[in-house]
Design a protein around this motif. Structure first.
Motif, PDB file in Angstrom:
ATOM      1  N   LYS A  17      -0.078  -3.117  -0.774  1.00 18.82           N
ATOM      2  CA  LYS A  17       1.064  -3.897  -1.228  1.00 18.82           C
ATOM      3  C   LYS A  17       2.166  -2.991  -1.790  1.00 18.82           C
ATOM      4  O   LYS A  17       3.350  -3.257  -1.602  1.00 18.82           O
ATOM      5  N   ARG A  20       4.007  -1.484   1.157  1.00 14.63           N
ATOM      6  CA  ARG A  20       4.900  -2.475   1.745  1.00 14.63           C
ATOM      7  C   ARG A  20       6.155  -2.674   0.887  1.00 14.63           C
ATOM      8  O   ARG A  20       7.261  -2.783   1.404  1.00 14.63           O
ATOM      9  N   ARG A  23       8.566   0.303   1.125  1.00 16.63           N
ATOM     10  CA  ARG A  23       9.208   0.359   2.443  1.00 16.63           C
ATOM     11  C   ARG A  23      10.597  -0.294   2.408  1.00 16.63           C
ATOM     12  O   ARG A  23      11.508   0.142   3.101  1.00 16.63           O
TER      13      ARG A  23
END
Length: 72
Positions: A17, A20, A23
């Motif tokens: 997580k 992500r 990102r």
């Protein structure tokens, strides 16, 4: 600064997580990540080193750890 609360999640979810979330952030941005998984103390520094992010600070909390990560 935002605190990304990942308490209650177990390995490998905190790292996945966090990956992500980073990102979508601009390079150089910082993020506090809070976890309760004891393995995060091993996994998060390893993730940062492998991904080119800087682990600026790691703090033990009453229920786990808090990590300050600067996106590489």
């Amino acid at each position: 600064m935002e605190i990304y609360d990942l308490r209650g999640l177990n390995c490998p979810l905190p790292v996945l997580k966090t990956q992500r979330k980073l990102r979508d952030m601009p390079s150089g941005a910082s993020l506090w990540v809070e976890t309760s998984d004891p393995l995060a103390a091993i996994d998060m520094p390893h993730f940062c080193a492998e991904s080119g992010h800087a682990l600026v600070e790691m703090v033990a909390t009453a229920g786990g750890h808090r990590f300050l990560i600067r996106k590489g």
